[in-house]
Scaffold this motif. Structure first.
Motif, short mmCIF file in Angstrom:
data_model
loop_
_atom_site.label_atom_id
_atom_site.label_comp_id
_atom_site.label_asym_id
_atom_site.label_seq_id
_atom_site.Cartn_x
_atom_site.Cartn_y
_atom_site.Cartn_z
N LEU A 141 3.19 38.00 17.72
CA LEU A 141 3.33 37.63 19.14
C LEU A 141 2.04 36.90 19.52
O LEU A 141 0.94 37.49 19.47
N PHE A 142 2.17 35.65 19.88
CA PHE A 142 0.99 34.82 20.16
C PHE A 142 0.42 35.15 21.54
O PHE A 142 1.17 35.26 22.51
N LEU A 143 -0.91 35.32 21.60
CA LEU A 143 -1.56 35.71 22.86
C LEU A 143 -2.67 34.73 23.27
O LEU A 143 -3.49 35.04 24.13
N ALA A 144 -2.69 33.55 22.59
CA ALA A 144 -3.60 32.47 23.01
C ALA A 144 -2.77 31.20 23.07
O ALA A 144 -1.90 30.98 22.21
N GLU A 145 -3.04 30.36 24.07
CA GLU A 145 -2.29 29.09 24.16
C GLU A 145 -2.72 28.17 23.02
O GLU A 145 -3.90 28.11 22.67
N PRO A 146 -1.77 27.43 22.44
CA PRO A 146 -2.07 26.58 21.28
C PRO A 146 -3.15 25.53 21.54
O PRO A 146 -3.84 25.13 20.61
N ASP A 147 -3.31 25.11 22.82
CA ASP A 147 -4.33 24.07 23.05
C ASP A 147 -5.74 24.66 23.19
O ASP A 147 -6.70 23.93 23.41
N THR A 148 -5.87 25.98 23.05
CA THR A 148 -7.20 26.59 23.16
C THR A 148 -7.86 26.79 21.79
O THR A 148 -8.98 27.28 21.72
N TYR A 149 -7.12 26.49 20.72
CA TYR A 149 -7.72 26.62 19.38
C TYR A 149 -7.10 25.61 18.42
O TYR A 149 -5.96 25.16 18.63
N ASP A 150 -7.85 25.26 17.39
CA ASP A 150 -7.32 24.40 16.32
C ASP A 150 -7.17 25.24 15.07
O ASP A 150 -7.94 26.19 14.85
N GLY A 151 -6.21 24.87 14.24
CA GLY A 151 -5.91 25.65 13.04
C GLY A 151 -5.15 26.90 13.45
O GLY A 151 -4.51 26.93 14.51
N GLY A 152 -5.23 27.95 12.62
CA GLY A 152 -4.58 29.21 12.97
C GLY A 152 -3.06 29.15 12.91
O GLY A 152 -2.38 29.97 13.53
N GLU A 153 -2.51 28.19 12.14
CA GLU A 153 -1.05 28.17 11.99
C GLU A 153 -0.64 29.34 11.10
O GLU A 153 -1.30 29.64 10.11
N LEU A 154 0.44 29.98 11.47
CA LEU A 154 1.05 30.98 10.59
C LEU A 154 1.98 30.19 9.68
O LEU A 154 2.90 29.52 10.16
N VAL A 155 1.71 30.22 8.38
CA VAL A 155 2.53 29.46 7.43
C VAL A 155 3.37 30.45 6.64
O VAL A 155 2.82 31.35 5.98
N ILE A 156 4.68 30.31 6.73
CA ILE A 156 5.60 31.26 6.11
C ILE A 156 6.42 30.51 5.06
O ILE A 156 6.99 29.45 5.35
N GLU A 157 6.47 31.07 3.87
CA GLU A 157 7.24 30.42 2.81
C GLU A 157 8.59 31.10 2.67
O GLU A 157 8.68 32.32 2.70
N ASP A 158 9.62 30.29 2.55
CA ASP A 158 10.93 30.84 2.18
C ASP A 158 11.58 29.89 1.18
O ASP A 158 10.93 28.95 0.71
N THR A 159 12.85 30.12 0.88
CA THR A 159 13.48 29.31 -0.15
C THR A 159 13.63 27.85 0.29
O THR A 159 13.88 26.98 -0.54
N ARG A 212 -11.51 25.69 15.75
CA ARG A 212 -12.05 25.61 17.12
C ARG A 212 -11.46 26.75 17.93
O ARG A 212 -10.26 27.03 17.80
N GLY A 213 -12.29 27.41 18.73
CA GLY A 213 -11.79 28.45 19.62
C GLY A 213 -11.38 29.71 18.87
O GLY A 213 -11.90 30.00 17.79
N ALA A 214 -10.45 30.43 19.44
CA ALA A 214 -10.03 31.70 18.84
C ALA A 214 -8.52 31.87 18.98
O ALA A 214 -7.94 31.57 20.02
N ARG A 215 -7.91 32.34 17.90
CA ARG A 215 -6.47 32.64 17.92
C ARG A 215 -6.32 34.15 18.09
O ARG A 215 -6.86 34.92 17.29
N VAL A 216 -5.63 34.56 19.12
CA VAL A 216 -5.45 35.99 19.41
C VAL A 216 -3.96 36.29 19.36
O VAL A 216 -3.15 35.51 19.87
N ALA A 217 -3.61 37.40 18.71
CA ALA A 217 -2.19 37.71 18.55
C ALA A 217 -1.98 39.22 18.41
O ALA A 217 -2.93 39.97 18.17
N SER A 218 -0.73 39.61 18.55
CA SER A 218 -0.33 40.95 18.14
C SER A 218 0.57 40.77 16.92
O SER A 218 1.33 39.80 16.85
#
Ligand SMILES: O=C(O)CCC(=O)C(=O)O
Ligand SMILES: [Fe+2]
Length: 229
Positions: free
Chosen positions: A121-139, A168-174
């Motif tokens: 659950l994302f708790l920081a707006e995407p424009d407040t940080y760079d990077g921090g993508e959650l990358v999920i692999e599937d078939t 840049r910045g901080a990625r905050v999540a649950s």
């Protein structure tokens, strides 16, 4: 299958979460990691048994169990108490590729679950940080997820996944896990598709349309067939 659950929390709720979280003490994220993931994990977490995590976690669970899209996608049996993390650019935080532990126990409540589904659950707006993508692999390949604050993604815990370095910045999540009444991800995904189709059919034809009633019956009978409770 990756499923986005929008608006789990409102913007006001996110702001309140962030006020509480930003004032709390954080600890090294490796405290809850398994042996392999500890080697690739670099972030901070709220202490899992602390007042802030427990109280905010309970609010997330309350919001989720009222969310029809979440209930339909996850068919949850047990939800692990939500944890909270932060990846800060100045610390070079990231989380390398890993699979979540298959079984999770909560020392405080004694709850033990098989992790069928993982949620961020994302708790920081995407424009407040760079990077921090959650990358999920599937078939079907790798999927990058970065959602507005208050939105969540649900994905099979069996997937390899990572969080790219925050630059840049901080990625905050649950983040947390759940055991579904429907163990098999493929079956769960078909049940979700069926439910979604029934919902759109009943919007057009009304809940009392005879074929919609029959399909609703089939939906429940499939759950009866597959659910472990
Ligand atoms: O921060 C996230 O979105 C995911 C965290 C994660 O993969 C984990 O803690 O196992
Ligand atoms: Fe993970």
């Amino acid at each position: 299958m990756l499923i986005c659950i929008p608006d789990v929390l409102s913007k006001d709720e996110v702001a309140e979460f962030r006020r509480i979280m930003d004032a709390a003490e954080w600890e090294d994220g490796r405290s809850t990691a398994g042996a392999q993931s500890a080697m690739v994990k670099r972030n901070e977490q709220l202490p899992p048994d602390g007042e802030a995590a427990r109280m905010l976690g309970q609010r997330i669970i309350t919001a989720l169990i009222r969310n029809p899209r979440f209930l339909s996608a996850a068919v949850p049996l047990q939800i692990f108490p939500p944890l909270f993390n932060r990846y800060t650019a100045s610390r070079g935080d990231h989380f390398g590729i890993h699979v979540d532990n298959a079984v999770r126990g909560d020392p405080l409540t004694g709850l033990r679950i098989r992790t069928d589904l993982s949620m961020t659950l994302f708790l920081a707006e995407p424009d407040t940080y760079d990077g921090g993508e959650l990358v999920i692999e599937d078939t079907y390949g790798s999927h990058e997820v970065k959602l507005p604050a208050g939105h969540a993604v649900l994905y099979p815990s069996s997937s390899l996944h990572m969080v790219t370095p925050v630059t840049r910045g901080a990625r905050v999540a649950s983040f947390f896990w759940m055991q579904s009444m429907i163990r098999d991800a493929h079956v769960r995904s078909m049940i979700f598709d069926l439910d979604t189709a029934i919902q759109s059919l009943t919007e057009r034809l009304g809940r009392d349309d005879p074929d919609a009633v029959k399909l609703t019956g089939i939906y429940h009978n499939l759950i009866r067939q597959w659910a472990e409770v």
